[in-house]
Design a protein around this motif. Structure first.
Motif, short mmCIF file in Angstrom:
data_model
loop_
_atom_site.label_atom_id
_atom_site.label_comp_id
_atom_site.label_asym_id
_atom_site.label_seq_id
_atom_site.Cartn_x
_atom_site.Cartn_y
_atom_site.Cartn_z
N PRO A 190 -25.02 6.08 0.99
CA PRO A 190 -25.13 5.83 -0.46
C PRO A 190 -26.52 5.45 -0.93
CG PRO A 190 -23.11 4.88 0.37
CD PRO A 190 -23.86 5.37 1.57
N LYS A 191 -27.26 4.65 -0.16
CA LYS A 191 -28.59 4.26 -0.60
C LYS A 191 -29.52 5.46 -0.70
CE LYS A 191 -32.41 1.05 0.17
NZ LYS A 191 -33.42 2.09 -0.13
N PHE A 229 -14.46 5.63 -0.12
CA PHE A 229 -15.53 5.23 -1.02
C PHE A 229 -16.52 4.31 -0.32
CE2 PHE A 229 -12.55 5.61 -4.96
CZ PHE A 229 -12.48 6.97 -4.73
N ARG A 230 -17.79 4.61 -0.53
CA ARG A 230 -18.88 3.78 -0.02
C ARG A 230 -19.79 3.44 -1.19
NH1 ARG A 230 -18.06 8.16 2.48
NH2 ARG A 230 -20.00 9.17 1.83
N THR A 231 -20.14 2.19 -1.31
CA THR A 231 -20.85 1.70 -2.50
C THR A 231 -22.10 0.93 -2.11
OG1 THR A 231 -18.77 1.55 -3.74
CG2 THR A 231 -20.64 0.29 -4.59
N VAL A 232 -23.13 1.08 -2.93
CA VAL A 232 -24.34 0.27 -2.77
C VAL A 232 -24.81 -0.13 -4.16
CG1 VAL A 232 -26.04 2.15 -2.86
CG2 VAL A 232 -26.53 0.10 -1.52
N THR A 271 -21.28 4.91 -6.14
CA THR A 271 -20.13 5.07 -5.26
C THR A 271 -20.08 6.51 -4.79
OG1 THR A 271 -18.92 3.38 -6.53
CG2 THR A 271 -17.63 4.77 -5.04
N VAL A 272 -19.99 6.71 -3.49
CA VAL A 272 -20.07 8.04 -2.89
C VAL A 272 -18.80 8.33 -2.11
CG1 VAL A 272 -21.46 9.55 -1.41
CG2 VAL A 272 -22.58 7.73 -2.71
#
Length: 232
Positions: free
Chosen positions: A152-153, A84-87, A103-104
């Motif tokens: 994510p952005k 999970f990658r979050t921005v 969240t990607v």
């Protein structure tokens, strides 16, 4: 492209996309367009897709929801691995405070049968108005863009860009310019109405108008200014 009464946008989308050069283009759409064949067509044309996901494709939304659900770890075990990658983003303006968390993950692409899938995402939005009323919204989506080119952005920006088109053009035509209430049906009249409304919105945009309802009232009262804008 004209959509007949006995047809719908899904059947016309492949025809429209065939007429376009999709190389390097990201095609975005709401849940209506998350179709397998359409996704394959876009990627085969060297483009990418980004769809909002609801319940129209059996099991797809459920798979994404399960992926992002918090997993309870049992005593003596470690948490399940994830990528999970979050921005986060926070914006304030026009009397509103808007918070977004996206969240990607690429994990679903390892076992999903969805064609050309690279990433899925969960977007949580919270909007608080000037009266302090807060509304929350949860959306899910998927894209063929891999993590190497769409962090994510960028996924968040693309998603917001899609809704910017929806709110800045279609919603204004449907609601503010009242196309949804139009009784125009004969011949090419519906297309001409759409062209005229697009022209009006284009003129407003050229003048920096953002409140279309207010601009319409102002120009209705000062018709000379409306005419002057056509030749400015």
């Amino acid at each position: 492209m004209r959509v007949d009464e006995k047809s719908n946008e899904i059947t016309h989308a492949p025809k429209l996309l065939t007429s376009l050069d999709l190389r390097g283009v990201v095609v975005s759409g709401d849940a209506m367009f998350d179709q397998r064949e359409l996704s394959i067509q876009i990627v085969q044309a060297n483009g990418d897709y980004l769809w909002t996901v609801k319940g129209n494709q059996e099991g797809l939304r459920e798979d994404i929801e399960v992926l992002f659900q918090p997993h309870r770890k049992r005593a003596g075990t470690s948490a399940l691995p994830n990528d999970f990658r979050t921005v986060r983003s926070v914006e304030k303006g026009h009397g509103r405070l808007e918070k977004r968390i996206i969240t990607v993950s690429s994990r679903l692409a390892e076992y999903s049968t969805w064609p050309e899938l690279a990433q899925v995402f969960k977007l949580e939005s919270q909007r608080t108005d000037a009266l302090g009323v807060t509304k929350t919204e949860l959306r899910y989506g998927l894209t063929s863009l891999p993590a190497q080119v769409a962090h994510p952005k960028r996924v968040l920006d693309l998603t917001r860009g899609h809704w910017g088109i929806e709110n800045g053009l279609h919603s204004r035509r449907d609601a503010t310019l009242r196309e949804d209430y139009a009784q125009v049906r004969m011949g090419h009249a519906p297309q001409m109405l759409a062209v005229l409304n697009n022209t009006v919105l284009g003129l407003f945009a050229k003048q920096g108008q953002t409140n279309i309802a207010h601009a319409r009232r102002a120009f209705a009262y000062h018709f000379d200014k409306a005419l002057a804008s056509l030749v400015a």
